[in-house]
Design an enzyme around this catalytic site. Structure first.
Site: not given
Ligand code: THU
Length: 130
Positions: A39, A41, A52
């Protein structure tokens, strides 16, 4: 390297200073290659992307289009649950019976399928039916 190891390593590079929830994803494409994502952000929160999405983008850049298997991992006492948007993104490149393993860091793992995660997915079949 297993999908678990690949996703776990990718997770370490997550940029998650706001949620502090680090996620890693690994995809095995039909030809056997492994692609990873984490992820990423952003201070403008909606601009963040999920692990994903990163793994899917890496697969597509490499010229692959079909997902054989997915594993997603986060530091959670229960297996992570992919968000709705990621379920739709996975469905674009997978079959309903494509396995998706959801993992906690050192805890439980559960294997489900893309179809079970997103029953009744909107697919290109629906476009063609119009
Ligand atoms: N997040 C993911 O990367 N994949 C998921 O399947 C669920 C949530 C991330 C998004 C965000 O950066 C953090 O987790 C908290 O929501």
């Amino acid at each position: 390297m297993t999908l678990y190891e690949a996703a776990r390593t990718a997770r370490l590079n997550a940029h998650a200073p706001y949620s502090r929830f680090l996620v890693g994803a690994a995809i095995r494409s039909e030809d056997g290659q492994v692609f990873t994502g984490c992820n990423v952000e952003n201070v403008a929160y909606p601009e963040g992307t999920c692990a994903e999405a990163g793994a899917i983008a890496a697969m597509v850049v490499a010229g692959q289009r079909r997902i054989a298997e997915v594993l997603v991992i986060a530091d959670s006492p229960v297996p992570i649950s992919p968000c709705g948007g990621c379920r739709q993104k996975l469905a674009e490149f997978a079959d309903p019976d494509t396995p998706v393993t959801l993992a906690g860091l050192d805890g439980p793992r559960v294997t489900t399928t893309v179809g079970a995660l997103l029953p009744g997915a909107f697919t290109s079949d629906h476009l063609e039916a119009t």
